[in-house]
Write a protein that holds these residues in place. Structure first.
Motif, PDB file in Angstrom:
ATOM      1  N   ASP A  16     -15.172  32.444  31.060  1.00 46.14           N
ATOM      2  CA  ASP A  16     -15.329  31.031  31.426  1.00 46.14           C
ATOM      3  C   ASP A  16     -16.229  30.861  32.647  1.00 46.14           C
ATOM      4  O   ASP A  16     -16.973  29.890  32.765  1.00 46.14           O
ATOM      5  CB  ASP A  16     -13.944  30.424  31.683  1.00 46.14           C
ATOM      6  CG  ASP A  16     -13.999  28.919  31.919  1.00 46.14           C
ATOM      7  OD1 ASP A  16     -14.865  28.248  31.334  1.00 46.14           O
ATOM      8  OD2 ASP A  16     -13.162  28.417  32.702  1.00 46.14           O
ATOM      9  N   HIS A  45     -19.383  23.132  25.944  1.00 45.47           N
ATOM     10  CA  HIS A  45     -19.155  24.271  26.840  1.00 45.47           C
ATOM     11  C   HIS A  45     -18.106  25.217  26.249  1.00 45.47           C
ATOM     12  O   HIS A  45     -18.270  26.442  26.259  1.00 45.47           O
ATOM     13  CB  HIS A  45     -18.710  23.776  28.211  1.00 45.47           C
ATOM     14  CG  HIS A  45     -18.015  24.797  29.066  1.00 45.47           C
ATOM     15  ND1 HIS A  45     -18.681  25.829  29.683  1.00 45.47           N
ATOM     16  CD2 HIS A  45     -16.704  24.949  29.385  1.00 45.47           C
ATOM     17  CE1 HIS A  45     -17.810  26.568  30.346  1.00 45.47           C
ATOM     18  NE2 HIS A  45     -16.603  26.064  30.188  1.00 45.47           N
ATOM     19  N   ARG A  83     -19.688  17.920  32.710  1.00 45.41           N
ATOM     20  CA  ARG A  83     -19.560  18.963  33.717  1.00 45.41           C
ATOM     21  C   ARG A  83     -20.702  18.857  34.736  1.00 45.41           C
ATOM     22  O   ARG A  83     -21.678  18.144  34.514  1.00 45.41           O
ATOM     23  CB  ARG A  83     -19.620  20.333  33.034  1.00 45.41           C
ATOM     24  CG  ARG A  83     -18.430  20.593  32.111  1.00 45.41           C
ATOM     25  CD  ARG A  83     -18.688  21.760  31.176  1.00 45.41           C
ATOM     26  NE  ARG A  83     -19.202  22.919  31.862  1.00 45.41           N
ATOM     27  CZ  ARG A  83     -18.453  23.810  32.530  1.00 45.41           C
ATOM     28  NH1 ARG A  83     -17.157  23.667  32.550  1.00 45.41           N
ATOM     29  NH2 ARG A  83     -19.006  24.828  33.139  1.00 45.41           N
ATOM     30  N   HIS A 136      -8.649  25.572  26.314  1.00 44.27           N
ATOM     31  CA  HIS A 136      -8.421  25.616  27.761  1.00 44.27           C
ATOM     32  C   HIS A 136      -8.872  24.357  28.493  1.00 44.27           C
ATOM     33  O   HIS A 136      -8.332  24.032  29.541  1.00 44.27           O
ATOM     34  CB  HIS A 136      -9.085  26.854  28.380  1.00 44.27           C
ATOM     35  CG  HIS A 136     -10.539  26.688  28.697  1.00 44.27           C
ATOM     36  ND1 HIS A 136     -11.492  26.594  27.725  1.00 44.27           N
ATOM     37  CD2 HIS A 136     -11.197  26.572  29.871  1.00 44.27           C
ATOM     38  CE1 HIS A 136     -12.687  26.440  28.295  1.00 44.27           C
ATOM     39  NE2 HIS A 136     -12.531  26.423  29.591  1.00 44.27           N
ATOM     40  N   ASP A 137      -9.863  23.651  27.970  1.00 41.15           N
ATOM     41  CA  ASP A 137     -10.410  22.507  28.709  1.00 41.15           C
ATOM     42  C   ASP A 137      -9.870  21.165  28.228  1.00 41.15           C
ATOM     43  O   ASP A 137     -10.253  20.126  28.770  1.00 41.15           O
ATOM     44  CB  ASP A 137     -11.939  22.504  28.614  1.00 41.15           C
ATOM     45  CG  ASP A 137     -12.587  23.259  29.776  1.00 41.15           C
ATOM     46  OD1 ASP A 137     -11.889  23.523  30.775  1.00 41.15           O
ATOM     47  OD2 ASP A 137     -13.778  23.578  29.677  1.00 41.15           O
ATOM     48  N   GLU A 188      -8.847  18.319  30.440  1.00 34.98           N
ATOM     49  CA  GLU A 188      -9.860  17.521  31.157  1.00 34.98           C
ATOM     50  C   GLU A 188     -10.006  16.113  30.580  1.00 34.98           C
ATOM     51  O   GLU A 188     -10.569  15.239  31.237  1.00 34.98           O
ATOM     52  CB  GLU A 188     -11.206  18.248  31.138  1.00 34.98           C
ATOM     53  CG  GLU A 188     -11.170  19.555  31.906  1.00 34.98           C
ATOM     54  CD  GLU A 188     -12.522  20.249  31.925  1.00 34.98           C
ATOM     55  OE1 GLU A 188     -13.489  19.693  31.373  1.00 34.98           O
ATOM     56  OE2 GLU A 188     -12.595  21.354  32.483  1.00 34.98           O
TER      57      GLU A 188
HETATM   58 CA    CA Z   1     -13.562  25.393  32.207  1.00 31.58          CA
END
Ligand code: CA
Lengths: 195, 195
Positions: free
Chosen positions: B136, B39, B23, B70-71, B74
């Motif tokens: 978030d 994270h 990130r 949720h990530d 990525e």
């Molecule tokens: Ca995020």
């Protein structure tokens, strides 16, 4: 109100340090050692995906919360590798002191409830804690199998040791998963002995 | 049974890659960039500690599950820095394709429920998703404040931008936390302008 948020954010800031606590195990791509914060995330994902394997009466939401906070004590006490030579009584005392210091950063009602949830996980007696411990023990063998041995090589681990230190807790909470995993472990260790 | 576990573990192995997605933000000690797996762990801890701030009707257990997954997109789509110049439509398409590929590693019933939970988070309309989005958005400003600017410096962020991109979503789910945070942000940016 402001004081309460101050305390909560002091704890959340301190928790950032878990990202710098390294474990014996490596990422599956072998690029580096895994840290305890990302490990905690990963085993929560294990718990969610494998929730159908939980014994009747296990509350997956409580299990997720246990796994979320279970390693925070390592900020002060460090990670004790499962196959390392560890003085378990000394480690337990260090972790209890760590739990006292870290959870007490929180407002007192939360300090108490987090401490109790952590203590329940460590005691490994309640159905939720038994399940959480099984999940916690599962990730490293899976990663080691995929990476051709991983931390088993660093610690010269035998199948017998694995059955005792990983098999016993995994079987308690996830017997079907252990039945799925054991033949893979047997094949791996048999090949290593021949090889 | 075996096939189901095979699929579940294929997904859990693939998820390991989230530990290598970096990130824009750094750890609080400034030692390195933060990855999306750690994270995700950290914001779940935010959600647990700040659960008393949730609006009536918010189910914290669902929020935790949303934040847990949720990530994961990525892994294919990468992290879009909140203050970067991002083509939002292109990014949304990339993330939807990522969600399709990654969640479909799971057995189909779980693929569907994970995909739906992720879609609900992205839509940011349900009470649980609004709360999850607030949480978030909160971690990076807190870290940047503590580290003297962090990723705000890399992206030349102004207080006005912060109020729009962070303030709006945080205020929706966590108005009291935003009221606590805003004066700290104002002090920081005022000092920077003078300085
Ligand atoms: Ca995020």
């Amino acid at each position: 109100m402001t004081e309460r948020l101050d305390a909560q954010f002091a704890f959340l800031r301190e928790a950032d340090k878990l990202k710098s606590i390294l474990r014996a195990s490596c990422l599956i791509d072998g690029s580096r050692h895994e840290n305890s914060a990302e490990h905690s995330w990963h085993i929560m994902l294990y718990a969610l995906v494998l929730s159908e394997q939980a014994a009747p009466g296990v509350d997956i939401n409580r299990v997720l919360k246990m796994l979320l906070i279970h390693d925070i004590v390592e900020i002060d006490a460090g990670d004790a590798p499962i196959h390392g030579n560890v003085d378990h009584a000394a480690m337990a005392a260090k972790e209890a002191a760590a739990a006292d210091r870290l959870f007490r950063l929180l407002p007192s009602d939360q300090a108490e409830s987090f401490r109790a949830l952590w203590g329940e996980f460590e005691a490994a007696e309640s159905p939720d804690a038994i399940h959480a411990k099984s999940i916690d023990r599962l990730q490293t063998p899976i990663a080691n199998l995929v990476t051709g041995g991983g931390s088993w090589k660093d610690y010269d681990v035998t199948l017998e040791q694995l059955e005792a230190r990983v098999g016993v807790p995994v079987k308690r909470g996830l017997p079907k998963v252990w039945a799925w995993l054991l033949p893979k472990l047997q094949t791996f260790f048999a090949a290593r002995e021949r090889g």
